[in-house]
Design an enzyme around this catalytic site. Structure first.
Site, PDB file in Angstrom:
ATOM      1  CE  LYS A  51      -3.101  -3.069   0.013  1.00  0.00           C
ATOM      2  NZ  LYS A  51      -2.689  -4.436  -0.448  1.00  0.00           N
ATOM      3  N   GLY A 177      -1.396 -13.811 -13.814  1.00  0.00           N
ATOM      4  CA  GLY A 177      -2.546 -13.889 -12.495  1.00  0.00           C
ATOM      5  C   GLY A 177      -3.282 -12.590 -12.442  1.00  0.00           C
ATOM      6  CE1 TYR A 180     -10.186  -9.965  -5.207  1.00  0.00           C
ATOM      7  CE2 TYR A 180      -9.396 -12.076  -4.911  1.00  0.00           C
ATOM      8  CZ  TYR A 180     -10.403 -11.480  -5.053  1.00  0.00           C
ATOM      9  OH  TYR A 180     -11.799 -11.872  -5.139  1.00  0.00           O
ATOM     10  CD  GLU A 184      -3.678  -4.841  -4.014  1.00  0.00           C
ATOM     11  OE1 GLU A 184      -2.510  -4.718  -3.699  1.00  0.00           O
ATOM     12  OE2 GLU A 184      -4.663  -5.134  -3.401  1.00  0.00           O
ATOM     13  N   GLY A 267      -1.363 -17.385  -7.017  1.00  0.00           N
ATOM     14  CA  GLY A 267      -1.977 -17.915  -5.778  1.00  0.00           C
ATOM     15  C   GLY A 267      -0.806 -17.998  -4.679  1.00  0.00           C
ATOM     16  CG  HIS A 441     -23.158  16.757   0.825  1.00  0.00           C
ATOM     17  ND1 HIS A 441     -23.392  15.958  -0.128  1.00  0.00           N
ATOM     18  CD2 HIS A 441     -22.932  18.166   0.816  1.00  0.00           C
ATOM     19  CE1 HIS A 441     -23.153  16.730  -1.098  1.00  0.00           C
ATOM     20  NE2 HIS A 441     -22.931  17.846  -0.991  1.00  0.00           N
TER      21      HIS A 441
END
Length: 464
Positions: A51, A177, A180, A184, A267, A441
């Site tokens: 991340k 692959g 996920y 990324e 995997g 909001h």
């Protein structure tokens, strides 16, 4: 001569470390054995470093796309990949250092660096030391797997760990692959400036997701310039001069893709094959996961398995919840289990895909009467104002009980917004009792009640 402990934790990951802390506070003498680096996958090769890299990729994208916000950058951005990697290493290293400092500061806890192996159900050896305990807690995590990829011995290739150590930008990164981890890294390196091709064996990306989610995500990635090759019948790697040929055998497009680098993201497998578990009588399933009960006890009742090695979830948050379940049962007189845990996770492409509960496909498979509500992110004021309108919101509800069954949010801040829906599911309350509060909001969350107010009957598909 054996050294005696009240408990031995094998693996200092996201479940093992907090469990050692709890046992320490209860007065137990504990050994925590770690053969590599404390912190587990999340800290070292998973959530935290990836991340950090995603954040750098987002910054590059914002600069490159600045004109959409009325800002003209002085020049096209140049990504300094060594600086990006160094930033990632600082963040990951600080986190790892904090975990190690925490462990070494726990009363009655000894952190032992080395490889543990069972020699009987109550004894492990570590670099010549013989340790015994009444209870064992295995938290050894997992590692990349390469099922169905031929030619790995013939060419250099990268894993999700080794790709985070490269010091130059790939000319053309081929990601084998399309789920996920692969997506990324694919988007990340495209934003750094590499050409990127994703090769997926099945007919759609992220096969676990609904078709509309996968198609929307595919469009987002293609619009950013990624090449997507689905339906690869046979994936094989072979040398091609100084580069690598990825033979894909797809029906559409060239039969092979030439890349400078190849990432294998097909995997993961648990790190259970060299612990001597057979000597302890611990049973494994066909994937190598430790078979556990709802309370995470293995086939040997005094041996528990937590985290990625138990096949009950492969996320940091499920590992932490494993710790909570075991600690509550051991020390708080609880009878908690993981069987009723609500599925929840996110894919950190940009925008992210957040998922909770059942997918639409899974709801249909139950045969129960259900309601569905959807809205494009272009109807979300926050998304429009931020100039990030891709994606949509989808919520599924039981038609009779009005319980939220599941939701998908593919869109900006969706990983945060979806949490309020998760709370409703966990509270086991009808959505109309708890979703009537006034919401801030402009946020993504403010549209969730609107989506629920527009629910319609989930109609059968044309081929049903």
């Amino acid at each position: 001569m054996s050294e005696v402990f009240d408990a031995i934790v094998i693996g200092a990951g996201q479940a093992g470390s907090p469990l050692a802390d709890r046992m320490s506070r209860e007065g137990w003498r504990v050994a925590v054995i770690e053969r590599s680096r404390v912190g587990g996958t999340c800290v070292n090769t998973g959530c935290i470093p990836t991340k950090a890299l995603v954040a750098s990729a987002h910054a590059a994208w914002v600069v490159r796309e600045a004109a959409r916000w009325g800002v003209v950058p002085p020049a096209q951005p140049v990504v300094d990949l060594p600086a990006v990697i160094a930033r990632k290493d600082r963040i990951s290293g600080n986190s790892r250092g904090n975990v190690e400092k925490w462990l070494r500061g726990m009363a009655n806890v000894e952190l032992i660096m080395g490889h543990a192996r069972f020699v009987d159900p109550h004894t492990v050896t570590v670099d010549g030391r013989r340790l015994t305990a009444e209870r064992f807690f295995i938290n050894v995590g997992g590692r990349p797997a390469q099922p169905g990829v031929e030619g790995l011995d013939d060419v250099p290739w990268l894993t999700n760990a080794s790709i985070m150590r490269i010091d130059r930008l790939p000319r053309h990164l081929v990601v084998v692959g399309g789920s996920y981890i692969g997506l990324e890294f694919a988007q990340m390196f495209k934003r750094y400036g590499a050409e990127v091709t994703v090769v997926q064996r099945g007919p759609q990306l992220v096969p676990r997701e609904d078709t509309d989610v996968a198609q929307a995500l595919r469009k987002i990635l293609i619009d950013e310039g990624l090449n997507i090759r689905t339906g690869a019948e046979c994936v094989r790697l072979a040398p091609s001069g100084n580069e690598i040929a990825v033979q894909v055998n797809c029906k559409d497009g060239p039969p092979e893709v030439i890349g400078s680098h190849v990432l294998i993201a097909t995997g993961r497998r648990p790190n259970t094959d060299d612990l001597g578990l057979e000597e302890a009588g611990v049973k494994l399933d066909e994937r190598g996961n430790i078979v556990v009960s709802d309370q995470l006890q293995s086939s040997v009742p005094h041996i528990w398995a937590l985290g990625d090695c138990n096949g009950r979830g492969a996320f940091t948050h499920t590992s932490w919840n494993d710790y909570e379940v075991v600690a509550a049962n051991l020390f708080d007189g609880a009878r908690r289990g993981v069987g009723g845990r609500v599925v929840t996770y996110a894919l950190y492409t940009d925008p992210p895909l957040a998922r909770i509960g059942l997918s639409e496909r899974e709801v249909r498979a139950t045969g129960r009467p259900a309601l569905i509500g959807t809205r494009p992110m272009s109807r979300v004021g926050r998304a429009v104002e931020k100039g990030e309108e891709a994606g949509f919101i989808k919520i599924l509800v039981d038609a009779e009980s009005k319980a939220i069954l599941g939701a998908s949010i593919l869109g900006v801040d969706g990983d945060e917004a979806i949490q309020s829906l998760l709370d409703v599911i966990v509270a086991r309350r009808p959505f109309d009792e708890v979703m009537n509060g006034v919401r801030i909001h402009p946020t993504v969350s403010e549209l969730l009640p609107t989506v629920l107010q527009s629910l319609e009957a989930l109609k059968p598909l044309a081929d049903e």
